[in-house]
Design an enzyme around this catalytic site. Structure first.
Site, mmCIF file in Angstrom:
data_model
loop_
_atom_site.group_PDB
_atom_site.id
_atom_site.type_symbol
_atom_site.label_atom_id
_atom_site.label_comp_id
_atom_site.label_asym_id
_atom_site.label_seq_id
_atom_site.Cartn_x
_atom_site.Cartn_y
_atom_site.Cartn_z
ATOM 1 N N ARG A 208 12.455 55.233 21.829
ATOM 2 C CA ARG A 208 12.576 53.905 22.872
ATOM 3 C C ARG A 208 13.786 53.439 22.073
ATOM 4 O O ARG A 208 14.141 53.777 20.912
ATOM 5 C CB ARG A 208 11.408 53.128 22.412
ATOM 6 C CG ARG A 208 10.202 53.645 23.156
ATOM 7 C CD ARG A 208 8.942 52.669 22.622
ATOM 8 N NE ARG A 208 7.501 52.955 23.825
ATOM 9 C CZ ARG A 208 7.034 53.339 22.658
ATOM 10 N NH1 ARG A 208 6.761 54.535 21.440
ATOM 11 N NH2 ARG A 208 5.395 53.731 22.946
ATOM 12 N N LYS A 235 5.438 50.470 19.502
ATOM 13 C CA LYS A 235 5.204 50.090 20.518
ATOM 14 C C LYS A 235 3.427 48.712 19.057
ATOM 15 O O LYS A 235 3.045 49.866 19.356
ATOM 16 C CB LYS A 235 4.523 50.338 21.722
ATOM 17 C CG LYS A 235 5.169 49.934 22.685
ATOM 18 C CD LYS A 235 5.014 50.348 23.578
ATOM 19 C CE LYS A 235 5.881 50.204 25.184
ATOM 20 N NZ LYS A 235 5.204 50.135 26.993
ATOM 21 N N HIS A 319 15.195 55.190 28.956
ATOM 22 C CA HIS A 319 14.336 55.775 29.016
ATOM 23 C C HIS A 319 14.286 57.062 29.208
ATOM 24 O O HIS A 319 13.537 57.751 29.226
ATOM 25 C CB HIS A 319 13.446 54.654 29.425
ATOM 26 C CG HIS A 319 12.116 54.720 29.162
ATOM 27 N ND1 HIS A 319 12.082 54.501 28.040
ATOM 28 C CD2 HIS A 319 11.292 55.515 29.550
ATOM 29 C CE1 HIS A 319 10.853 54.316 27.698
ATOM 30 N NE2 HIS A 319 9.846 55.159 28.854
ATOM 31 N N ARG A 322 13.761 59.442 27.265
ATOM 32 C CA ARG A 322 12.589 60.134 26.458
ATOM 33 C C ARG A 322 12.061 60.875 27.703
ATOM 34 O O ARG A 322 10.916 61.928 27.369
ATOM 35 C CB ARG A 322 11.989 58.604 26.759
ATOM 36 C CG ARG A 322 10.051 58.332 25.812
ATOM 37 C CD ARG A 322 10.521 56.989 25.701
ATOM 38 N NE ARG A 322 9.101 57.073 25.329
ATOM 39 C CZ ARG A 322 8.122 56.994 24.263
ATOM 40 N NH1 ARG A 322 9.542 57.456 23.598
ATOM 41 N NH2 ARG A 322 6.358 57.110 23.855
ATOM 42 N N HIS A 345 2.987 58.557 21.871
ATOM 43 C CA HIS A 345 2.033 57.110 23.198
ATOM 44 C C HIS A 345 0.849 56.623 22.194
ATOM 45 O O HIS A 345 0.440 57.658 21.579
ATOM 46 C CB HIS A 345 1.342 57.693 24.182
ATOM 47 C CG HIS A 345 2.625 57.799 25.156
ATOM 48 N ND1 HIS A 345 3.057 59.528 26.694
ATOM 49 C CD2 HIS A 345 3.760 57.669 24.773
ATOM 50 C CE1 HIS A 345 3.445 58.545 26.541
ATOM 51 N NE2 HIS A 345 4.607 58.421 26.308
ATOM 52 N N TYR A 354 1.617 59.341 32.912
ATOM 53 C CA TYR A 354 3.071 59.901 33.438
ATOM 54 C C TYR A 354 3.226 60.579 33.835
ATOM 55 O O TYR A 354 3.880 60.963 34.879
ATOM 56 C CB TYR A 354 3.808 59.068 32.280
ATOM 57 C CG TYR A 354 3.890 57.284 31.832
ATOM 58 C CD1 TYR A 354 4.724 57.257 32.623
ATOM 59 C CD2 TYR A 354 2.818 57.379 30.300
ATOM 60 C CE1 TYR A 354 4.537 56.144 32.447
ATOM 61 C CE2 TYR A 354 3.265 55.982 30.290
ATOM 62 C CZ TYR A 354 4.447 55.198 31.109
ATOM 63 O OH TYR A 354 4.437 53.658 31.630
#
Length: 378
Positions: A208, A235, A319, A322, A345, A354
């Site tokens: 990211r 995250k 992004h 990614r 993730h 996704y």
């Protein structure tokens, strides 16, 4: 914590004041570039999250809209709120464009108001659960957030599952900054090598942009040698690993050498603009580095007659790298669980959501190749 963040909530606390206390707690806990969706209970999540300034700003907007609605409906204090109020608020968001200005009210009266988008409604409601979780933990509201959540969720519009867009081939774009286009001064060389290092890092690791820009020199290199595996906090401050391939190692090494190997505590990606004073590169600048390269390459492709490929490149963001890593690994036969770990993730189900459409196409190809056909007619 600052003084505001330390204040406790009671049923008599005005809702607006309670919201300010919650936002102060989020800001004092730390700032990250990404919001987190951990598999934790709401109270634990709010105590562990670190938020971006833009995230906190969006939460502030959501709370301001809710506070205005509550005051118009006679709810001034936390103790005045009920689950029914939250349900009614969610319904009000679905019925109309919830803008409290006089102009918007006049437009609605004339039948000119537009309904809020489904994602906007969720963006207005979602922060309330975190806010009320703090009030719940201190006994300031007369209901439990766990009981309110399913009631409100039934009112909210259903959102489509997230689907990663199919990215263009970025193998040409990643080398955009590798070579000088003319004579360069020292600062221009540093900027170009920094930009090249960023593109190679994104392309190699699927990082990211917030993860990449948060790195310090000591995270990336030891004893003047670039590491093949870089530990990063993503995250929700979850720790993960960025895998650095040889081409990225070389780009990072060239950049550090040009900077004369700064101290380990220094930011890895720095702004060389004199006004920035050598501080950490901003998220906006990181985006600009990527999009400038993508648009310049798209212009070249137009001259080559590759209009469709150029159009895809114009949509590239940090992004996109990614997504490229994810699709490329799946195309090479890497298992979904392994792709999930590489992309960091929180669970394989996130990866599946996704890339489910891609997985279906891949499964269909396997099915068509290996499934049995009936015997031919004799």
């Amino acid at each position: 914590m600052n003084e505001l963040a330390e204040q406790l909530l009671t049923p008599d606390t005005p809702i607006a004041d309670a919201g300010a206390i919650w936002l102060a707690r989020l800001a004092s806990a730390g700032l990250d570039s990404d919001d987190a969706e951990d598999d934790l209970d709401e109270r634990a999540r709010e105590s562990q999250r670190h938020h971006a300034r833009q995230t906190i700003a969006s939460y502030e907007t959501a709370l301001r809209i809710f506070v205005r609605w509550a005051e118009r409906n006679g709810r001034q204090r936390l103790g005045d709120l009920s689950i029914g109020d939250l349900v009614a608020y969610a319904r009000s968001l679905r019925k109309r464009s919830y803008d409290l200005s006089q102009r918007a009210a006049a437009a609605r009266a004339n039948g000119q108001g537009e309904r809020l988008a489904e994602r906007t409604i969720h963006a207005y409601v979602r922060p309330l659960f975190g806010f009320l979780a703090l009030a719940d933990s201190q006994g300031a509201i007369p209901f439990r957030v766990a009981a309110a959540r399913p009631e409100v969720s039934r009112i909210l519009p259903r959102l489509p599952d997230p689907v990663a867009p199919t990215p263009p081939d970025l193998r040409r774009l990643v080398r955009f900054y590798d070579k000088p286009t003319g004579e360069e001064r020292e600062r221009q060389t540093l900027i170009r090598l920094r930009n090249a290092a960023l593109l190679h890092l994104l392309f190699s690791s699927g990082a990211r942009i917030s993860e990449a820009l948060s790195l310090d020199v000591g995270d990336v290199a030891r004893d003047r040698r670039v590491l093949g595996r870089v530990v990063v906090r993503g995250k929700g401050r979850r720790e993960g690993t960025l895998f650095i391939r040889r081409h990225a190692e070389q780009a990072l090494q060239r950049y550090l050498t040009a900077r004369q190997w700064p101290a380990a505590r220094e930011p890895f990606f720095v702004a060389f603009d004199p006004r920035a004073g050598g501080g950490r590169l901003s998220r906006i600048s990181g985006w600009r580095i990527v999009t400038t390269a993508a648009n310049a390459l798209a212009d070249r492709l137009v001259w080559e007659g590759k209009v469709d490929e150029a159009e895809l490149l114009r949509r590239v963001t940090p992004h996109t790298f990614r997504h490229f890593v994810g699709y490329h690994l799946l195309n090479e036969g890497v298992a979904l669980a392994e792709v999930s770990q590489i992309l960091r993730h929180r669970s394989v189900e996130v990866t599946r959501s996704y890339y489910a459409s891609y997985a279906d196409v891949q499964l269909q190809e396997v099915h068509d190749q290996f499934s049995a056909d009936p015997w031919p007619d004799e």
